[in-house]
Structure formats: structure tokens, C-alpha cells
Design an enzyme around this catalytic site. Sequence first.
Site, short mmCIF file in Angstrom:
data_model
loop_
_atom_site.label_atom_id
_atom_site.label_comp_id
_atom_site.label_asym_id
_atom_site.label_seq_id
_atom_site.Cartn_x
_atom_site.Cartn_y
_atom_site.Cartn_z
N ASP A 57 -4.37 -4.96 5.79
CA ASP A 57 -4.77 -5.78 4.65
C ASP A 57 -3.64 -6.75 4.30
OD1 ASP A 57 -6.33 -6.71 2.54
OD2 ASP A 57 -5.48 -5.26 1.12
N SER A 66 0.86 -1.18 0.00
CA SER A 66 0.00 0.00 0.00
C SER A 66 0.90 1.24 0.00
CB SER A 66 -0.95 -0.02 1.19
OG SER A 66 -1.88 1.04 1.12
N THR A 67 0.77 2.10 0.99
CA THR A 67 1.54 3.35 1.03
C THR A 67 3.04 3.07 0.95
OG1 THR A 67 -0.16 4.31 2.45
CG2 THR A 67 1.94 5.48 2.30
N HIS A 117 -2.52 -1.15 -3.41
CA HIS A 117 -3.67 -0.27 -3.24
C HIS A 117 -3.49 0.98 -4.11
CE1 HIS A 117 -4.37 -2.04 1.08
NE2 HIS A 117 -4.71 -2.87 0.12
N MET A 147 -0.28 1.12 5.15
CA MET A 147 -1.06 1.39 6.34
C MET A 147 -2.17 0.35 6.47
SD MET A 147 -2.86 4.90 4.93
CE MET A 147 -3.94 5.16 6.34
#
Length: 376
Positions: free
Chosen positions: A320, A195-196, A222, A317
Site C-alpha cells: 500500500d 503500517s506494521t 493502518h 507489510m
Amino acid sequence: MVFKVLVVDDSTFYRRRVREILDDDRELEVIGEARNGQDALDKIDTLLPDVVTMDVEMPVMDGISAVKAIMEKRPVPILMFSSLTHHGAQATLDALEAGALDFLPKKFEDIAQDRKDAARLLCTKVRLIARRGVGIKRPVLKRIESRKFPDNAPKPAFFKSSNLLTGRKDATRQPTVSSIKASGKRYKCLAIGASTGGPVALQKILVALPSDFPYPIVLVQHMPGTFTNAFAQRLNSHCNIAVKEAEHGDILKPGCAYLAPGGKQMLIEGSGSHKKVVITDANPSDKINYKPSVDLTFGSLAKAYGGDLLGIILTGMGADGREGCRLMKDNGATIWAQDHDSCVVYGMPQAVAVANISVNSIDIDDMSSCILTEMK
């Protein structure tokens, strides 16, 4: 602690809108505004902000040029605002490659249907990357024009993380390993979720894999739907392996990476050596926060491949991927996590580490060599 924010945008209306939202957060204080990238450079020297929000398209000096200049002159965590167009995706990826840590759609209705939810997410992301403002670890990864890294290529920038999104003040961390001994385990697929901070981390890994990498690679990042195709094209131009945005019906082939399309869910189905991609529309009634979801894709991989998997959770973050990795491990798969110090956000990797699902925590600089050692 109150984090000082500099808001950079050529629109007076948009600067005011962002200021009002951020100033409502007790941990954030907007200490200044800038009309363009050059104005931001000048004000960073005097205002010393903890974090900067930056528009991409501005006169005098655009956001990408400003990010590059800031990272060279006085590195500060930067959150980009971008339009959800193909051009906006390319520009945002350029900004992330230049050193920005994260991005959000410029239209608040594209962030969340509820304006309060959109404002809450904006404040969370600004606080989150502001906390990473201490300890820039490495120089920024610069744009690559060829499919291979030269030996002296600079390494990407990362920031230390906190436990903001995990609710744990002193969560247990696995010791970082820089190398491994091959386990001798049989593999049929490599799966990576992020993600991030993921775009730079994924690129760092994938450019080091040879064109004859013997397994298919499944990627879940993401990212909005308008961004994933541009990201896949960028990775494909930089890598020796093939990289594509996954399409419904794709047959998984060795030496090819399949990136889950944003805004949808990707499952892997099939028996024997014929595994195929199934793309489905995200169902609002499923109450799944992420589209694509690492948990859903990894869960399907556990059914399709059993234990013949290496699953890796990178910076991001939230949590998931934890339950998907749990299913994979229960079926005999091996799970690794990116280590604390090389993450932009130590959320997703921490979730699998704290749950004792991952067996190794590995610095992003060493991840590709460990993959090649384990899966040779």
C-alpha cells in the site's frame, strides 16, 4: 524452518483456540502456553520461543508489564491481542511503545468476516514477526511523559526484515543515507504512510518536528477505527506540533498533523492555499484492502498539491502506498522510503524502492533531521 510459539492468555479456551490455528500452519509450532505475564517470563527462559502471542489484560502480571520485562530480560518478538475499545487501544499502544511488534483484535470476527481469513492473517503475522527475531537493533523506546525527548532518550527497537510479502528473494535495496543536502525544491505538504511498526516510527519522526513546522502533515497509519483517535491523542501529548484525528471538513494548517481515521478513507481536496479533508466511508465494492488506504490518500494529494509534496513510506507489510507514490512522483513530488534495517517489516518501503519511485532510503533515526533539512 519451524518457528516456536508461546501462547500467553488467562483464558484456557482462548489459548486452545490460538494453539489449534497456529499448529495448523506448517511453519509454526506452539511449544507452550502461559496463564499470565509472570508465567510467560518463567517459561521463556526454559522454552526459548521464537515468538510470543500476548493478551493485554491478565491477572498476576498484565501484558504490558510482561512486554517490558521480556524486552529487558530476553527480547522476543511479541504479537498482542487487544479488544477494540478505547481502553484496549490505549493499552495496545502502551504495549507497542514497550516493544511489542504488532497487534490483532482479540475477537476473530473483528479481524475478518471469514474465520479462515482471520486464521490466515494470524498465522501470517506470527510468521512475519518471528522472522524479525534476529538482530534486535536498539533499545526499546520508553514511555514519554513530556512533549519533548530529553537528549539522552532511548531509541525504539526494530527488527531486521525479510521479503516474505514481496515475493522477491534478493530484491534490490537502495543504499541507506544518513543525511542529505537540501534540494531547494518548493514544498507545501508532508505526507507519511505506514503500517506494521508504524506507531513507534511515526512517533520517532513527529516528536522531533518544531511547533513552527511550516507545512501541514498528512498521516496514514493502518489501524482500526477505535485506535486512531487514541493514537492521535498520544502523539499530540508527546509532540511540539499539533496532532489530531482528521475530521471531515478540516482545513489543513501548517504545524498540524492530520491522522486518517481507521475504518474510513481520507482524501485531500481543494485549490490554492485552502486544502480540506474529506472523510468517506469505505465502500466494500471498491475492493480496497486497507481502510485507511495510503494509495487513496496519496493519490488525492497528488491532485491537490501537484509536485509540491514530500511523501514518505515507513515500515509495513504489503505494498500500500506504491501506486499513490507513483502518482505523486509523476506530478513532480519527492518520495523517500524507510531503509531495510530499521523497518519492522520491509514491505511497503521495499515496494516503492524496487519500483524506482523513492529517491532515498533513510534510517528511521535520521528521518526527521533529513525532513527538516529538505523542507526548511
